[in-house]
Design a protein around this motif. Structure first.
Motif, PDB file in Angstrom:
ATOM      1  N   GLY A   1      40.438  50.892  43.637  1.00  0.00           N
ATOM      2  CA  GLY A   1      41.697  51.055  42.960  1.00  0.00           C
ATOM      3  C   GLY A   1      41.696  49.924  42.134  1.00  0.00           C
ATOM      4  N   VAL A   2      40.987  50.169  40.620  1.00  0.00           N
ATOM      5  CA  VAL A   2      40.447  50.144  39.048  1.00  0.00           C
ATOM      6  C   VAL A   2      41.488  50.579  37.816  1.00  0.00           C
ATOM      7  N   ALA A   3      42.349  50.130  38.453  1.00  0.00           N
ATOM      8  CA  ALA A   3      43.621  50.416  36.764  1.00  0.00           C
ATOM      9  C   ALA A   3      42.435  51.454  35.435  1.00  0.00           C
ATOM     10  N   THR A   4      43.053  52.414  35.473  1.00  0.00           N
ATOM     11  CA  THR A   4      41.839  52.842  34.133  1.00  0.00           C
ATOM     12  C   THR A   4      42.329  53.404  33.032  1.00  0.00           C
ATOM     13  N   TYR A   5      41.994  54.080  32.461  1.00  0.00           N
ATOM     14  CA  TYR A   5      42.412  55.551  30.900  1.00  0.00           C
ATOM     15  C   TYR A   5      41.448  56.174  31.219  1.00  0.00           C
ATOM     16  N   LYS A   6      41.639  57.430  31.125  1.00  0.00           N
ATOM     17  CA  LYS A   6      40.682  58.449  31.035  1.00  0.00           C
ATOM     18  C   LYS A   6      39.677  58.035  31.596  1.00  0.00           C
ATOM     19  N   GLY A   7      39.859  57.544  33.015  1.00  0.00           N
ATOM     20  CA  GLY A   7      38.282  57.074  33.448  1.00  0.00           C
ATOM     21  C   GLY A   7      37.694  55.726  33.416  1.00  0.00           C
ATOM     22  N   CYS A   8      38.482  55.300  32.130  1.00  0.00           N
ATOM     23  CA  CYS A   8      37.690  54.061  31.588  1.00  0.00           C
ATOM     24  C   CYS A   8      38.651  52.667  32.047  1.00  0.00           C
ATOM     25  N   GLY A   9      38.153  51.295  32.059  1.00  0.00           N
ATOM     26  CA  GLY A   9      38.749  50.782  33.324  1.00  0.00           C
ATOM     27  C   GLY A   9      39.767  49.340  32.232  1.00  0.00           C
ATOM     28  N   PHE A  10      40.414  48.666  32.759  1.00  0.00           N
ATOM     29  CA  PHE A  10      41.519  47.927  32.129  1.00  0.00           C
ATOM     30  C   PHE A  10      40.500  46.715  32.084  1.00  0.00           C
ATOM     31  N   GLU A  11      40.226  46.333  30.774  1.00  0.00           N
ATOM     32  CA  GLU A  11      38.723  45.118  30.946  1.00  0.00           C
ATOM     33  C   GLU A  11      39.489  44.004  29.819  1.00  0.00           C
ATOM     34  N   VAL A  12      39.305  43.086  30.637  1.00  0.00           N
ATOM     35  CA  VAL A  12      39.416  41.322  30.368  1.00  0.00           C
ATOM     36  C   VAL A  12      38.444  41.231  29.630  1.00  0.00           C
ATOM     37  N   LYS A  13      37.593  40.999  28.870  1.00  0.00           N
ATOM     38  CA  LYS A  13      36.186  41.091  27.897  1.00  0.00           C
ATOM     39  C   LYS A  13      36.481  39.520  28.487  1.00  0.00           C
ATOM     40  N   GLY A  14      34.763  39.865  29.000  1.00  0.00           N
ATOM     41  CA  GLY A  14      34.168  38.520  30.323  1.00  0.00           C
ATOM     42  C   GLY A  14      34.669  37.637  31.296  1.00  0.00           C
ATOM     43  N   LYS A  15      35.747  38.658  31.859  1.00  0.00           N
ATOM     44  CA  LYS A  15      36.616  37.963  33.145  1.00  0.00           C
ATOM     45  C   LYS A  15      36.268  39.448  34.260  1.00  0.00           C
ATOM     46  N   GLY A  16      36.206  40.290  33.615  1.00  0.00           N
ATOM     47  CA  GLY A  16      36.606  41.835  35.061  1.00  0.00           C
ATOM     48  C   GLY A  16      37.524  42.358  34.048  1.00  0.00           C
ATOM     49  N   LEU A  17      38.025  43.391  35.382  1.00  0.00           N
ATOM     50  CA  LEU A  17      38.940  44.309  35.675  1.00  0.00           C
ATOM     51  C   LEU A  17      40.273  44.322  36.211  1.00  0.00           C
ATOM     52  N   CYS A  18      40.629  44.739  35.519  1.00  0.00           N
ATOM     53  CA  CYS A  18      41.998  44.656  36.192  1.00  0.00           C
ATOM     54  C   CYS A  18      41.933  45.904  37.432  1.00  0.00           C
ATOM     55  N   ARG A  19      42.478  45.767  38.478  1.00  0.00           N
ATOM     56  CA  ARG A  19      43.157  46.368  40.005  1.00  0.00           C
ATOM     57  C   ARG A  19      44.299  46.454  40.562  1.00  0.00           C
ATOM     58  N   ALA A  20      44.596  46.992  41.214  1.00  0.00           N
ATOM     59  CA  ALA A  20      45.970  47.075  41.915  1.00  0.00           C
ATOM     60  C   ALA A  20      45.384  46.245  43.222  1.00  0.00           C
ATOM     61  N   PRO A  21      46.641  46.448  44.041  1.00  0.00           N
ATOM     62  CA  PRO A  21      46.311  44.844  44.707  1.00  0.00           C
ATOM     63  C   PRO A  21      46.005  45.718  45.650  1.00  0.00           C
ATOM     64  N   SER A  22      46.128  47.255  46.343  1.00  0.00           N
ATOM     65  CA  SER A  22      45.972  47.320  47.784  1.00  0.00           C
ATOM     66  C   SER A  22      45.962  48.720  47.391  1.00  0.00           C
ATOM     67  N   LEU A  23      47.293  49.286  46.527  1.00  0.00           N
ATOM     68  CA  LEU A  23      47.237  50.950  46.493  1.00  0.00           C
ATOM     69  C   LEU A  23      46.218  52.175  45.589  1.00  0.00           C
ATOM     70  N   THR A  24      45.703  52.287  45.586  1.00  0.00           N
ATOM     71  CA  THR A  24      44.664  53.182  44.970  1.00  0.00           C
ATOM     72  C   THR A  24      45.077  55.402  44.689  1.00  0.00           C
ATOM     73  N   ASN A  25      44.338  55.531  43.767  1.00  0.00           N
ATOM     74  CA  ASN A  25      44.717  56.884  43.924  1.00  0.00           C
ATOM     75  C   ASN A  25      46.191  57.191  43.304  1.00  0.00           C
ATOM     76  N   CYS A  26      46.710  56.221  42.274  1.00  0.00           N
ATOM     77  CA  CYS A  26      47.967  56.650  41.643  1.00  0.00           C
ATOM     78  C   CYS A  26      47.881  56.663  40.271  1.00  0.00           C
ATOM     79  N   ILE A  27      49.374  56.285  40.303  1.00  0.00           N
ATOM     80  CA  ILE A  27      49.545  56.582  38.246  1.00  0.00           C
ATOM     81  C   ILE A  27      50.640  55.025  38.589  1.00  0.00           C
ATOM     82  N   ILE A  28      50.708  55.238  36.808  1.00  0.00           N
ATOM     83  CA  ILE A  28      50.337  53.328  36.440  1.00  0.00           C
ATOM     84  C   ILE A  28      52.209  53.505  35.233  1.00  0.00           C
ATOM     85  N   ARG A  29      52.683  53.010  35.713  1.00  0.00           N
ATOM     86  CA  ARG A  29      54.141  53.449  34.562  1.00  0.00           C
ATOM     87  C   ARG A  29      54.050  51.862  34.829  1.00  0.00           C
TER      88      ARG A  29
END
Length: 321
Positions: free
Chosen positions: A293-321
């Motif tokens: 459920g982690v938002a990624t670009y080429k396997g690298c997570g969307f990160e807010v420094k010092g706070k954590g990773l961006c995620r989808a609330p419930s979906l997995t294995n899907c696209i971001i648009r």
């Protein structure tokens, strides 16, 4: 210091003892102590001045190193652009062309019949040269080269670091008056005024429930008018093949205006994405939500420094648009 050292002169000590036999020795000790303290104070002041001088020189060296680092990065960028834009190698000369016709050997003296020789067909380069000469003799224009060169300002770096992704708080939402599946959001991204964002949220019909929610926005897209409403950013959603849509959720503790960065792709975002370069279209296939459920670009997570990773609330294995 010379005057302080003269106080230790034996003749001065003898004179003090003669003038004041009782307290002369104590006065001499006091003078010696005062002289030593004066010398130590002078040494300490010199040490402080030297320390300040070293601090100033150290700051200057740091500034010089930073300027050299910037110059080195600029040279590397120019070298990359130069290699990317280098012209093709020049064509081979006519003398090395294997298809160039060769004059037949001279006939022997006194021969009565010439031996027929088989000549090679003229090469394409000779045809082109002859055609160019005919055009010039008829006053025609010289043919233009067909090769297309890349623009000089092209940046060869095409990765997610060129996107200005920031955290935003949805202040309000309403349905678009002219499009059923579009919504108009007012989003705070830490600027003086909120941004208006037009998005295709699809089945998310209870827009009032989005009020106060944090989400991820693409902020360096060019403002454009969608069905009569100017959109100033893009809300990132994750969606599946059955049209299930969710807004990306930033990590807890995020605030409007926080940058979303990528550990493996450092760099500063573009001031504004150029439509002709189609950066978003090139990067979107690699923007996905993984099996956790982690938002990624080429396997690298969307990160807010010092706070954590961006995620989808419930979906997995899907696209971001």
């Amino acid at each position: 210091m010379d005057n302080a050292e003269n106080l230790f002169n034996p003749s001065l000590a003898a004179a003090l003892m003669k003038l004041d036999p009782e307290d002369g020795e104590q006065i001499m000790e006091y003078i010696k102590t005062h002289a030593l303290l004066t010398r130590e104070k002078a040494l300490l002041q010199a040490s402080v001045r030297e320390q300040k001088k070293l601090l100033v020189e150290n700051a200057k060296l740091k500034k010089d190193i930073e300027q050299l680092r910037i110059q080195l990065q600029e040279k590397q960028r120019r070298r990359t652009a130069k290699a990317f834009l280098s012209p093709a190698p020049p064509p081979r000369s006519l003398s090395s062309d294997p298809c160039t016709p060769v004059d037949p050997p001279a006939s022997p003296v006194g021969a009565t019949a010439s031996v027929p020789t088989k000549t090679l067909p003229p090469s394409s380069s000779s045809h082109e040269r002859r055609d160019g000469q005919n055009r010039r003799s008829r006053g025609g224009r010289k043919a233009r080269p067909t090769s297309v060169s890349l623009p000089l300002g092209l940046d060869p770096r095409v990765d997610v670091s060129r996107l200005d992704l920031r955290i935003g708080r949805i202040l309000s939402g309403r349905h678009h008056p002219l499009a059923e599946r579009m919504s108009v959001l007012e989003v705070d991204v830490g600027e003086n005024s909120p941004r208006t964002v037009v998005s295709k949220l699809g089945e998310i019909t209870k827009l009032e429930e989005l009020q106060g929610c944090l989400t991820v926005l693409l902020c360096n897209v060019k403002a454009c008018k969608l069905k009569g409403v100017v959109s100033q950013a893009r809300v990132l959603c994750c969606s599946t093949s059955d049209d299930s849509i969710e807004l990306l959720a930033p990590p807890s503790g995020s605030t409007p205006g926080d940058r979303v960065t990528f550990l493996n792709f450092p760099g500063d975002p573009d001031r504004e994405l150029q439509a002709k370069q189609r950066i978003w279209e090139l990067l979107q296939p690699d923007l996905q939500v993984d099996c956790r459920g982690v938002a990624t670009y080429k396997g690298c997570g969307f990160e807010v420094k010092g706070k954590g990773l961006c995620r989808a609330p419930s979906l997995t294995n899907c696209i971001i648009r």
